[in-house]
Design an enzyme around this catalytic site. Structure first.
Site, PDB file in Angstrom:
ATOM      1  CD  GLU A  60      -1.873   1.548   2.974  1.00  0.00           C
ATOM      2  OE1 GLU A  60      -1.103   2.317   3.594  1.00  0.00           O
ATOM      3  OE2 GLU A  60      -2.833   0.974   3.519  1.00  0.00           O
ATOM      4  CG  ASP A 117      -5.046  -1.862   0.048  1.00  0.00           C
ATOM      5  OD1 ASP A 117      -4.385  -2.928   0.162  1.00  0.00           O
ATOM      6  OD2 ASP A 117      -5.033  -0.968   0.921  1.00  0.00           O
TER       7      ASP A 117
END
Length: 349
Positions: A60, A117
């Site tokens: 991330e 993500d």
């Protein structure tokens, strides 16, 4: 011109059109702000350091760092962060990134599972930078990751198209209440770009179903989504996690705004639900509706201010326009917020 090169050129132009910002011509992130961010969180090897989480790095953070370097129009910094990312995290056989890298232990990779993500952010940043700076290697890497995301973490379940948080640990039979999702993993602005890289109607369905879930997930007296949600039957907070609107979910309104999703009812519900006394955001216990951790950092407060800008045209307070980074996560949200307002809503400055 070879067919593959022609496809990349056409794809590049479409990506820039979809992304809207023209970062190749002007920086959306102020040079001084980016310099301050780098000084605090970027080490010489290209590693984004999460100083609020024991100094680790993760996919991330690398994705956010690459996106911010693109928004700062700084190809050298982008390449530095990408170098660390591809050499230290892109180690899995499926083309996705391992999510956790810890400088304090050897080997440094302490969890080889991916985080979807992070994968989305990395692929998205590569696509934008490859398009803006005419770098076909970035575009090829972005397309490869998009294909892996679609193959391994975009699933169909009970009529929905979902983004599972990682390849391992979120589906039955191992996870009895699976599928388990994290609504904040839907990086909505990235999904149309993934669809340009690897065309499939599943991307559009993924975006639509993610948005429909956010509208439906209204837990507790404050009617907020949980960080972790079981979709085995009726949606409910997933077992084994705190039933909370936590640090993950705080970024959801920003993701919606940056993607151009101007659903005022949804944005206002999220803003009101996460706000406590004196207009301060907080993490929320979903069962009681009571605040858990107050979030006074400007990087958290600005998320509500972005919503107010989008919904009612309110100007950002001076307190959140000043960038003095302290912790990695709110500092990142603040720069993404400022870049968004600079590009899309300069009337709020």
């Amino acid at each position: 011109m070879k067919l593959r090169s022609l496809v990349l050129v056409v794809c590049s132009a479409a990506i820039l059109a979809a992304a809207q910002p023209a970062a190749a011509q002007r920086a959306a992130v102020d040079t001084q702000a980016w310099t301050a961010y780098k000084a605090k969180f970027l080490d010489v090897n290209g590693r984004i350091v999460d100083n609020g989480n024991g100094g680790i790095s993760h996919s991330e953070g690398q994705g956010y760092g690459m996106l911010l370097a693109y928004l700062a129009n700084n190809p050298a910094d982008f390449e530095q962060i990408w170098y660390f990312t591809r050499t230290e995290l892109l180690l899995r056989d499926d083309g996705l990134a391992v999510w956790k890298w810890d400088p304090a232990v050897t080997p440094h990779v302490t969890d080889t599972n991916n985080a979807s993500d992070g994968d989305l952010l990395i692929a998205y940043a590569l696509a934008l930078a490859g398009s803006a700076w005419n770098n076909k290697d970035y575009l090829r890497a972005a397309a490869s990751m998009a294909k892996s995301i679609l193959s391994h973490v975009v699933i169909s379940s009970a009529g929905r198209t979902l983004l599972i948080p990682g390849v391992e640990g979120y589906l039955p039979p191992g996870r009895k209440d699976g599928p388990v999702i994290n609504p904040s993993y839907w990086v909505f602005e990235a999904i149309p770009v993934m669809a340009l890289l690897v065309p499939s109607d599943r991307w559009h369905k993924l975006s639509d179903d993610g948005l429909a879930l956010l509208r439906a997930l209204q837990f507790g007296p404050r009617k907020l989504p949980a960080d972790w949600v079981s979709l085995k039957a009726k949606p409910e907070p997933a077992g084994g996690f705190e039933a909370e609107f936590g640090y993950n979910s705080v970024r959801i309104p920003l993701y919606l705004a940056r993607a151009g999703i101007g659903d005022k009812a949804l944005l206002s519900r999220l803003q009101q639900g996460m706000t406590v006394e004196e207009d301060e955001p907080a993490t929320i216990d979903l069962t009681t509706g009571k605040p858990k951790d107050l979030l006074p950092d400007p990087g958290y407060r600005i998320v509500n201010d972005v919503v107010a800008c989008v919904v009612s045209g309110a100007k950002l307070p001076a307190s959140v326009r000043q960038f003095a980074p302290s912790l990695y996560y709110p500092a990142t949200l603040q720069l993404l917020s400022l870049a968004f307002v600079t590009e899309r809503h300069p009337e709020c400055l």
